[in-house]
Design an enzyme around this catalytic site. Structure first.
Site, PDB file in Angstrom:
ATOM      1  N   ASP A  87       0.815  -1.213   0.000  1.00 40.85           N
ATOM      2  CA  ASP A  87       0.000   0.000   0.000  1.00 40.85           C
ATOM      3  C   ASP A  87       0.850   1.265   0.000  1.00 40.85           C
ATOM      4  O   ASP A  87       0.409   2.320  -0.461  1.00 40.85           O
ATOM      5  CB  ASP A  87      -0.925   0.013   1.217  1.00 40.85           C
ATOM      6  N   CYS A 128       1.719  -8.294   4.708  1.00 39.09           N
ATOM      7  CA  CYS A 128       1.210  -6.925   4.704  1.00 39.09           C
ATOM      8  C   CYS A 128      -0.230  -6.796   4.240  1.00 39.09           C
ATOM      9  O   CYS A 128      -0.718  -7.597   3.449  1.00 39.09           O
ATOM     10  CB  CYS A 128       2.104  -6.032   3.836  1.00 39.09           C
ATOM     11  N   ASP A 129      -0.844  -5.752   4.756  1.00 41.16           N
ATOM     12  CA  ASP A 129      -2.108  -5.188   4.300  1.00 41.16           C
ATOM     13  C   ASP A 129      -3.144  -6.225   3.895  1.00 41.16           C
ATOM     14  O   ASP A 129      -3.654  -6.937   4.723  1.00 41.16           O
ATOM     15  CB  ASP A 129      -1.835  -4.177   3.176  1.00 41.16           C
ATOM     16  N   LYS A 130      -3.425  -6.357   2.600  1.00 43.82           N
ATOM     17  CA  LYS A 130      -4.488  -7.255   2.153  1.00 43.82           C
ATOM     18  C   LYS A 130      -3.997  -8.699   2.050  1.00 43.82           C
ATOM     19  O   LYS A 130      -4.795  -9.614   1.853  1.00 43.82           O
ATOM     20  CB  LYS A 130      -5.040  -6.796   0.796  1.00 43.82           C
ATOM     21  N   CYS A 200       5.286  -2.212   8.436  1.00 44.95           N
ATOM     22  CA  CYS A 200       5.602  -0.958   9.146  1.00 44.95           C
ATOM     23  C   CYS A 200       5.411  -1.094  10.660  1.00 44.95           C
ATOM     24  O   CYS A 200       4.498  -1.771  11.124  1.00 44.95           O
ATOM     25  CB  CYS A 200       4.749   0.174   8.604  1.00 44.95           C
ATOM     26  N   GLU A 449      -7.491   3.817   0.133  1.00 44.43           N
ATOM     27  CA  GLU A 449      -7.128   4.435   1.407  1.00 44.43           C
ATOM     28  C   GLU A 449      -7.021   5.947   1.243  1.00 44.43           C
ATOM     29  O   GLU A 449      -6.554   6.432   0.215  1.00 44.43           O
ATOM     30  CB  GLU A 449      -5.764   3.927   1.885  1.00 44.43           C
ATOM     31  N   SER A 475      -5.998   4.078   6.080  1.00 45.84           N
ATOM     32  CA  SER A 475      -4.845   3.258   6.427  1.00 45.84           C
ATOM     33  C   SER A 475      -4.867   3.009   7.924  1.00 45.84           C
ATOM     34  O   SER A 475      -5.435   3.784   8.698  1.00 45.84           O
ATOM     35  CB  SER A 475      -3.560   3.992   6.039  1.00 45.84           C
TER      36      SER A 475
END
Length: 560
Positions: A87, A128-130, A200, A449, A475
């Site tokens: 992202d 990460c993320d998705k 992150c 986002e 986010s």
């Protein structure tokens, strides 16, 4: 004539046994397998490694450890790959349209690989993320023995004795523009804010879902917080490779572990650590794959009864490194025992309680107690009102106390880019309510986002005087009075589509309400007069199909 090499209880026996399977056996032998290998469990190592993704660039190292573990315990590993999107690279342009939709591509591709290749068990590797929710969804969908290895958090950046996460760079944009930070200092910070591999160093979507994966019992204990660069992460990867062989032999599948009670418990864990608002998209989607139920309203009700006991950046000052040193997810589970059943079986063959009892903890101030939490309410509040009849979401613990209730005139923008231009041009007034619409699952498309917009608000000093509402999403790095996932979205004719500049919007986060000061008759009149806007979709490819199939954010943006 006997060509039965493998026990018929193994799925892979379908591609190994019988005289008609000489072709596949020839392929296996051509890849170096011998007759003894054909009798062993076939384990897929589903790797989302790629070289343009800090959260995934180290996964090839972890996959090697997983394969070692599989081999040590008598299995045969086969590494396979699928996509992952960062992202961070997708922010602020059309690339973000593809982030949430990639969740479905990842899950679908894993389903295809598992069913086409008839593998016996899978280790799913991503960070990460998705990607992490997609791995959970895929595991529950194919429902063969599975274990997840999350890639681990990134170490925090350190500057002048203070720990930072990458998102804080965006929040410094205003300081650069105002001359508080020089360009050279800003460029120096760029060089240290993302110091190595991993997701992150904050409680964003990546780490929120990694925590939830562990709380669901689908990872080994300690996996969520073991940092990407640590020896502990490598040991967990290797142990996961060993354990998957046992799961195949024991015939334990993800749906045996992820029951309704476990799903509700994992949701509570996510809420107790200040999880991202994106939880409200992914948990309903996970429930759907498991044949369970977890609606947006259900999450809201659980949040009312779940204290927040951890505050990691961006909501607090701690980083994921602090959280790991405090005991991570196991420390949270220990604290939640007084309000939840933790005697639930996990992928390592032990219950959460047994895993907690076997762990060692250090007293600290990172994980609070249920009796003395940061908040008696979980991190998320599900809001409703005449703007959002099907719901909206806010991370209330990231909102300044003075902005928990706010009324102000609407400043309406048809997309994020227009809002960002206005914010950075300093044309927003204190007290305004920024409205960003046409950014939902269908309208975005892909429910982008709004991090560039929310970080710009913070950097320009508006986070304690200006609210932002959107049918898009945020986010995990977002903080401030930002209300997202407004449903129905504008592109489905939701009431957010009829808002105009100057309309007064009332936000009451403690009361969980969001309303515009218009009569029902005026809202109905405007709905009849308002044209639905659809953002441009180029190429007629996947996003075109996604828009036709995707459900509302209030239902998890699943494909139906």
């Amino acid at each position: 004539m006997d060509f039965s090499y493998k026990d018929s209880r193994f799925k892979s026996s379908k591609v190994v046994n019988g005289i008609t399977m000489a072709g596949p056996r020839a392929h296996f032998r051509g890849m170096g397998l011998d007759t003894e290998d054909l009798q062993k469990p076939f384990i897929g190592v589903l790797n989302t490694y790629n070289e343009m993704h800090p959260g995934h660039i180290h996964l090839n190292i972890l996959s090697e450890q997983i394969k070692y573990g599989v081999l040590e315990n008598g299995g045969i590993p086969f590494e396979m790959n699928t996509i992952s999107i960062c992202d961070g690279f997708a922010q602020g342009h059309e690339g973000m349209c593809h982030s949430l939709p990639s969740r479905e591509i990842i899950a679908d591709s894993i389903e295809c690989l598992c069913k086409a290749q008839q593998i016996d068990g899978i280790v799913l590797l991503g960070g990460c993320d998705k990607t992490v929710p997609a791995l959970i969804m895929a595991a529950l969908r194919v429902n063969i023995p599975a274990i997840i290895v999350t890639g681990g958090p990134m170490l925090p950046g350190v500057y002048k004795g203070r720990q930072y996460a990458t998102y804080e760079l965006k929040e410094m944009i205003g300081k650069v523009q105002n001359g508080e930070i020089t360009q050279s200092e800003y460029e120096y910070l760029e060089g240290i804010m993302s110091p190595g591999p991993g997701s992150c160093a904050m409680m964003g979507t990546a780490n929120s879902l990694s925590v939830i994966a562990e709380a669901l019992g689908l990872t080994l204990p300690g996996c969520a917080c073991a940092h990407a660069v640590s020896g502990q992460k490598k040991r967990i990867a290797r142990a996961s490779g060993k354990r998957i062989v046992d799961l195949v032999l024991e015939r334990i599948c993800p749906r045996d572990i992820v029951t309704q009670e476990m799903l509700e418990f994992a949701t509570m864990v996510g809420l107790s650590v200040g999880g991202s608002t994106n939880m409200t998209l992914h948990i309903p989607a996970i429930a759907h794959e498991a044949g369970l139920c977890m609606s947006l309203n259900d999450i809201g009700e659980l949040s009312k009864n779940t204290p927040q006991i951890v505050k990691i950046k961006p909501s607090g000052s701690h980083t994921m490194l602090d959280f790991e040193r405090a005991g991570g997810v196991l420390a949270v589970i220990r604290e939640l025992e007084s309000i939840a059943n933790i005697s639930l079986m996990t992928v390592n063959g032990h219950t959460h309680k047994e895993n907690v009892d076997a762990a060692t903890f250090t007293d600290n101030d990172v994980v609070k107690t249920v009796a003395s939490p940061y908040s008696n309410h979980g991190s998320l509040i599900v809001m409703k009102g005449n703007i959002a009849p099907d719901g909206a979401v806010v991370k209330h613990t990231a909102v300044a106390p003075e902005m928990l209730k706010h009324s102000g005139p609407a400043r309406v923008f048809e997309n994020e880019a227009a809002a960002v231009d206005a914010i950075l041009a300093d044309s927003i007034k204190h007290g305004d309510v920024i409205v960003i619409r046409n950014e939902g699952p269908k309208g975005g498309p892909g429910m982008r986002e709004m991090l560039t917009a929310t970080a710009s608000l913070v950097s320009m000093g508006y986070d304690k005087s200006v609210a932002l509402i959107t049918d898009g999403r945020f986010s995990g790095a977002t903080r401030g009075p930002c209300i997202g996932h407004i449903s129905p979205e504008s592109s489905e004719g939701g009431p957010i589509s009829i808002l105009r500049d100057g309309d007064v919007i009332d936000i009451d986060i403690p009361a969980a309400t969001i309303n515009v000061r218009l009569s029902d008759d005026e809202i109905k009149k405007r709905l009849l007069e308002t044209d639905i806007i659809q953002q441009h979709i180029s190429g007629g490819g996947y996003l075109d199909r996604y828009v036709r199939l995707v459900s509302s954010a209030s239902k998890g943006a699943i494909l139906i």
